[in-house]
Design a protein around this motif. Sequence first.
Motif, PDB file in Angstrom:
ATOM      1  N   GLU A  36      29.282  38.339  14.431  1.00  0.00           N
ATOM      2  CA  GLU A  36      28.622  37.870  15.650  1.00  0.00           C
ATOM      3  C   GLU A  36      29.640  37.269  16.622  1.00  0.00           C
ATOM      4  OE1 GLU A  36      25.197  34.676  17.160  1.00  0.00           O
ATOM      5  OE2 GLU A  36      25.693  34.858  15.031  1.00  0.00           O
ATOM      6  N   TYR A  37      30.571  36.472  16.086  1.00  0.00           N
ATOM      7  CA  TYR A  37      31.615  35.905  16.939  1.00  0.00           C
ATOM      8  C   TYR A  37      32.467  37.007  17.567  1.00  0.00           C
ATOM      9  CZ  TYR A  37      36.448  34.508  17.706  1.00  0.00           C
ATOM     10  OH  TYR A  37      37.708  34.376  18.221  1.00  0.00           O
ATOM     11  N   ALA A  38      32.820  38.029  16.788  1.00  0.00           N
ATOM     12  CA  ALA A  38      33.652  39.117  17.310  1.00  0.00           C
ATOM     13  C   ALA A  38      32.948  39.861  18.432  1.00  0.00           C
ATOM     14  CB  ALA A  38      34.017  40.078  16.176  1.00  0.00           C
ATOM     15  N   LEU A  39      31.655  40.099  18.269  1.00  0.00           N
ATOM     16  CA  LEU A  39      30.899  40.785  19.323  1.00  0.00           C
ATOM     17  C   LEU A  39      30.861  39.941  20.597  1.00  0.00           C
ATOM     18  CD1 LEU A  39      27.827  42.403  17.527  1.00  0.00           C
ATOM     19  CD2 LEU A  39      29.618  43.574  18.813  1.00  0.00           C
ATOM     20  N   ALA A  40      30.552  38.650  20.448  1.00  0.00           N
ATOM     21  CA  ALA A  40      30.456  37.785  21.630  1.00  0.00           C
ATOM     22  C   ALA A  40      31.795  37.709  22.358  1.00  0.00           C
ATOM     23  CB  ALA A  40      29.990  36.382  21.219  1.00  0.00           C
ATOM     24  N   LEU A  41      32.893  37.554  21.616  1.00  0.00           N
ATOM     25  CA  LEU A  41      34.204  37.433  22.250  1.00  0.00           C
ATOM     26  C   LEU A  41      34.593  38.729  22.951  1.00  0.00           C
ATOM     27  CD1 LEU A  41      36.715  35.751  22.802  1.00  0.00           C
ATOM     28  CD2 LEU A  41      37.670  36.595  20.655  1.00  0.00           C
ATOM     29  N   ASN A  42      34.306  39.871  22.351  1.00  0.00           N
ATOM     30  CA  ASN A  42      34.692  41.137  22.972  1.00  0.00           C
ATOM     31  C   ASN A  42      33.886  41.412  24.235  1.00  0.00           C
ATOM     32  OD1 ASN A  42      36.705  43.144  21.418  1.00  0.00           O
ATOM     33  ND2 ASN A  42      35.785  41.712  19.983  1.00  0.00           N
ATOM     34  N   TYR A  43      32.608  41.054  24.239  1.00  0.00           N
ATOM     35  CA  TYR A  43      31.842  41.171  25.484  1.00  0.00           C
ATOM     36  C   TYR A  43      32.415  40.245  26.551  1.00  0.00           C
ATOM     37  CZ  TYR A  43      28.067  44.089  23.652  1.00  0.00           C
ATOM     38  OH  TYR A  43      27.335  45.134  23.153  1.00  0.00           O
ATOM     39  N   ALA A  44      32.792  39.020  26.156  1.00  0.00           N
ATOM     40  CA  ALA A  44      33.354  38.080  27.124  1.00  0.00           C
ATOM     41  C   ALA A  44      34.695  38.570  27.656  1.00  0.00           C
ATOM     42  CB  ALA A  44      33.500  36.695  26.481  1.00  0.00           C
ATOM     43  N   VAL A  45      35.528  39.146  26.785  1.00  0.00           N
ATOM     44  CA  VAL A  45      36.812  39.680  27.228  1.00  0.00           C
ATOM     45  C   VAL A  45      36.611  40.838  28.201  1.00  0.00           C
ATOM     46  CG1 VAL A  45      38.898  40.894  26.465  1.00  0.00           C
ATOM     47  CG2 VAL A  45      38.090  38.891  25.215  1.00  0.00           C
ATOM     48  N   LEU A  46      35.607  41.682  27.942  1.00  0.00           N
ATOM     49  CA  LEU A  46      35.309  42.773  28.867  1.00  0.00           C
ATOM     50  C   LEU A  46      34.957  42.228  30.250  1.00  0.00           C
ATOM     51  CD1 LEU A  46      34.752  45.709  29.587  1.00  0.00           C
ATOM     52  CD2 LEU A  46      32.464  45.453  28.604  1.00  0.00           C
ATOM     53  N   LEU A  47      34.161  41.160  30.299  1.00  0.00           N
ATOM     54  CA  LEU A  47      33.850  40.553  31.593  1.00  0.00           C
ATOM     55  C   LEU A  47      35.119  39.998  32.247  1.00  0.00           C
ATOM     56  CD1 LEU A  47      30.542  38.597  30.805  1.00  0.00           C
ATOM     57  CD2 LEU A  47      30.827  40.945  31.612  1.00  0.00           C
ATOM     58  N   GLY A  48      36.037  39.471  31.436  1.00  0.00           N
ATOM     59  CA  GLY A  48      37.286  38.965  31.984  1.00  0.00           C
ATOM     60  C   GLY A  48      38.147  40.069  32.576  1.00  0.00           C
ATOM     61  N   VAL A  49      38.169  41.229  31.937  1.00  0.00           N
ATOM     62  CA  VAL A  49      38.917  42.371  32.476  1.00  0.00           C
ATOM     63  C   VAL A  49      38.332  42.790  33.826  1.00  0.00           C
ATOM     64  CG1 VAL A  49      39.497  44.797  32.097  1.00  0.00           C
ATOM     65  CG2 VAL A  49      39.647  43.177  30.207  1.00  0.00           C
ATOM     66  N   LEU A  50      37.001  42.806  33.920  1.00  0.00           N
ATOM     67  CA  LEU A  50      36.366  43.148  35.197  1.00  0.00           C
ATOM     68  C   LEU A  50      36.686  42.113  36.267  1.00  0.00           C
ATOM     69  CD1 LEU A  50      32.854  44.257  33.882  1.00  0.00           C
ATOM     70  CD2 LEU A  50      34.577  45.746  34.908  1.00  0.00           C
TER      71      LEU A  50
END
Length: 468
Positions: A36-50
């Motif tokens: 769950e932590y890995a999913l949340a962090l990867n979604y957040a990183v994707l928003l950071g890339v955008l």
Amino acid sequence: MSEALIFSLFNLMARGLSSAAGLLLARAVAPEAFGEYALALNYAVLLGVLARMGGNEVLLVTRDGASASALRRWMGVGISLYALLAIGFAVGIAPLLGLSAFIFAFCALRAAAEQVGLQMINSRLQRQERLGRVNLMTVLISLAVAIAVACAAGPALYHQGVELVTGAEFSADLTTPAGMFGLAPVPTFVMVSAIALVIVMVLGMWLSRDALADARAEADAAAGHEGADQEGAGQEGAGQRRLPSKADFARGRGFLYNNLMSFAYLQAWVILAGLAFAPAQVASVSVVTSIVFALYVFPTSLYRYYLPKLTHGDARLKEYLVIASGFALPVAGGLALIAPWLAEHFLSGAYPRLTLTLRAFALVYLVHAFVTCAFTRLAALRLNGKRLLCQSTGATLVVGGGLAIAALNHSLGNASGDTGSLLGVDLYSLFLCVPVAAEVVMLAMAILFQPSLSRGGKAHEDNAAASA
């Protein structure tokens, strides 16, 4: 060459420490919680890339890349955009994915600091050729994550390590992790790491101060605006002080596309695994991508070191190719042979199919190191259209293949992640083959583009650039 190696080795060391911290957290908590932590962090990183919109690369290559106002403009735009994206995601999408609002909120705060603020600060320091301070920032980032692990499960990890090394036995109370502040280990980890990275970002703003260089850059920018257009210089200069120019945004969109393609190769694979398989398998993919991404940092940090030097030609490209290619083969080979056994032993077999996943992604790293070299060649020769075509093809294969396997898995009734059936095993193996195939296709395309570059064509490109 020595500066490039030192710069890249510090990045590798920092990313390695962060990956080691992630492995410690994976050992301390259940695979479902780590997934769950890995999913949340990867979604957040994707928003950071955008949200970055390629601003860190723009700061590397633009004339006013060393100015404080350029840094503040890009960071202001990026963090504001990130806040809007994160709020929209938390309200509209995160509940549908079953992500904890608390974990996602602090993962988003962590990604905002690391993916927007610190990326741009490091770009400015690199443009100023303050590589010592860049290396300091990378080490501080890794230390912030390590401190978060210590706060989340430090005593339990200590006793687990003693058990692992000496064979001594401790009570369950000593070896069961318990985070600070009355929270579970994962919320404690993401909260402490987020706060620590924000503090590091503020420190980085202070370290990147250079009053003399800032004043000179601002004077040069103002003189350039005045010489370009006498009538509208005042208004344009005022606008430049508030926001990046349209030309900067246009260039940033080009880098943004490149960053999104890079995100799709490794980090987005965790998100795709979350759509197809159970949290425990997501955690396995996340552990593996954390290890492989630590090694992937080496060729990409070399690319970032050489990028300002390649904007006017490819005189340093041969040096880059020798270092990156010479490093990729032995490291990826060693990873494929040794790391699976070490990871299985360290994680006590709690993460299913870790060995197969790690070997597959070791091959991805090996091929991607050479793909990065080929892309750098295309970028140095200003063939951005062909480079983006390669990356678009690879991203389409990765995302399309992952979504197709996720849909197939759900349609066949395996969404629960039961890998005991032969069908589940086959789908998971096929899932791991998709990024490998995508990298091979991209490498083949990039190599095929190279012979079409004649010396005359290259000279024409250089002359056109010089005349512009």
